[in-house]
Design a protein around this motif. Structure first.
Motif, PDB file in Angstrom:
ATOM      1  N   ARG A  99     -74.913  12.711 -27.898  1.00  0.00           N
ATOM      2  CA  ARG A  99     -73.879  12.185 -28.796  1.00  0.00           C
ATOM      3  C   ARG A  99     -73.121  13.351 -29.454  1.00  0.00           C
ATOM      4  N   GLU A 145     -68.020   4.206 -28.942  1.00  0.00           N
ATOM      5  CA  GLU A 145     -68.493   5.013 -27.809  1.00  0.00           C
ATOM      6  C   GLU A 145     -69.656   5.917 -28.227  1.00  0.00           C
ATOM      7  N   LEU A 146     -69.492   6.567 -29.389  1.00  0.00           N
ATOM      8  CA  LEU A 146     -70.512   7.524 -29.828  1.00  0.00           C
ATOM      9  C   LEU A 146     -71.828   6.840 -30.203  1.00  0.00           C
ATOM     10  N   ALA A 182     -72.999   4.230 -29.069  1.00  0.00           N
ATOM     11  CA  ALA A 182     -73.667   3.680 -27.874  1.00  0.00           C
ATOM     12  C   ALA A 182     -74.515   4.746 -27.172  1.00  0.00           C
ATOM     13  N   ILE A 183     -74.314   6.020 -27.535  1.00  0.00           N
ATOM     14  CA  ILE A 183     -75.120   7.099 -26.923  1.00  0.00           C
ATOM     15  C   ILE A 183     -76.388   7.267 -27.757  1.00  0.00           C
ATOM     16  N   TYR A 239     -63.877   6.992 -32.551  1.00  0.00           N
ATOM     17  CA  TYR A 239     -64.664   6.775 -31.322  1.00  0.00           C
ATOM     18  C   TYR A 239     -66.066   6.257 -31.644  1.00  0.00           C
ATOM     19  N   LEU A 297     -64.752  15.020 -27.726  1.00  0.00           N
ATOM     20  CA  LEU A 297     -63.729  14.127 -28.292  1.00  0.00           C
ATOM     21  C   LEU A 297     -62.912  14.839 -29.366  1.00  0.00           C
ATOM     22  N   ARG A 299     -70.827  14.915 -26.967  1.00  0.00           N
ATOM     23  CA  ARG A 299     -69.644  14.076 -26.729  1.00  0.00           C
ATOM     24  C   ARG A 299     -68.656  14.189 -27.891  1.00  0.00           C
TER      25      ARG A 299
END
Ligand code: ZN
Length: 227
Positions: free
Chosen positions: A143, A133-134, A136-137, A130, A150, A146
């Protein structure tokens, strides 16, 4: 009294209180276990399975390890899942992570952590899967939160990959696998709403273990529900 000795005093009082409320309590408890729930959570001392779920002894079959991991070569967790599904007939399997998890935090650090490396690599693998996605935080705390979520979802998927769960669901319509996170800042459980049916279908495109030649092991041998 030392904290160690206090435990036995606590235990004596607890056993007395249970008996006062119900003289048959331990007699009934010792006969067998028939929990509807299998809970797989983190070993963290602040996340006690029964208490956060409001469940009594006998209500939930529990497995805990650092980072609530379900690794397919971990004989321990795999035996718990097999026994829970095939012999205890659990209806729900829950993977419960928690925000502020030390295991997840350690896995986020680019450090050699000795014997913890192979274990935490399971979480680092989740990060790799991921990564977009990660990364981008931008807020590091978000992060981290999240990745906790995940990781729970990926460990839930690992449960769905097992033959025990796939065959049982095909024959009986259970167990259902759930992904939860415990927030110790508020004491609340968050259901990440894993779509079990859809996830199972996706998983079975590659990990289907329910074919004809795999059916001969059903039904399970009768094993005792208590030792
Ligand atoms: Zn933890």
């Amino acid at each position: 009294m030392t904290p160690y000795d206090q435990i036995f005093e606590n235990n004596r009082r607890w056993a007395e209180e249970q008996l006062r409320a119900d003289p048959e309590y331990f007699h009934r408890l010792s006969r067998e276990q028939r929990p509807d729930f299998l809970y797989i959570g983190c070993s963290d001392s602040r996340v006690p399975a029964n208490q956060i779920m409001g469940l009594a002894p006998g209500d939930v079959f529990v497995h805990r390890n650092v980072g609530n991991l379900v690794n397919n070569v971990d004989l321990n967790v795999m035996s718990v899942i097999f026994y829970g599904v095939r012999h205890l007939d659990v209806k729900h399997i829950i993977v419960c992570g928690h925000y502020g998890c030390g295991g997840v935090q350690a896995a986020m650090q680019p450090k050699d952590l000795g014997i913890l490396n192979p274990w935490l690599r399971n979480i680092r693998d989740v990060y790799r899967m991921y990564k977009a996605e990660l990364n981008a935080i931008t807020d590091e705390a978000k992060r981290y939160d999240r990745l906790v979520e995940l990781n729970v979802i990926e460990q839930s998927i690992n449960i769905i990959k097992t033959a025990a769960v796939q065959k049982s669901y095909l024959k009986r319509g259970y167990p259902i696998v759930h992904s939860w996170v415990f927030d110790m800042n508020t004491g609340t459980l968050k259901d990440l709403k894993l779509d079990f049916k859809k996830t199972l279908e996706t998983i079975q495109e590659v990990y289907d273990l329910t074919g004809e030649s795999n059916q001969q092991e059903w039904p399970p041998d009768p094993l005792p529900r208590s030792k």
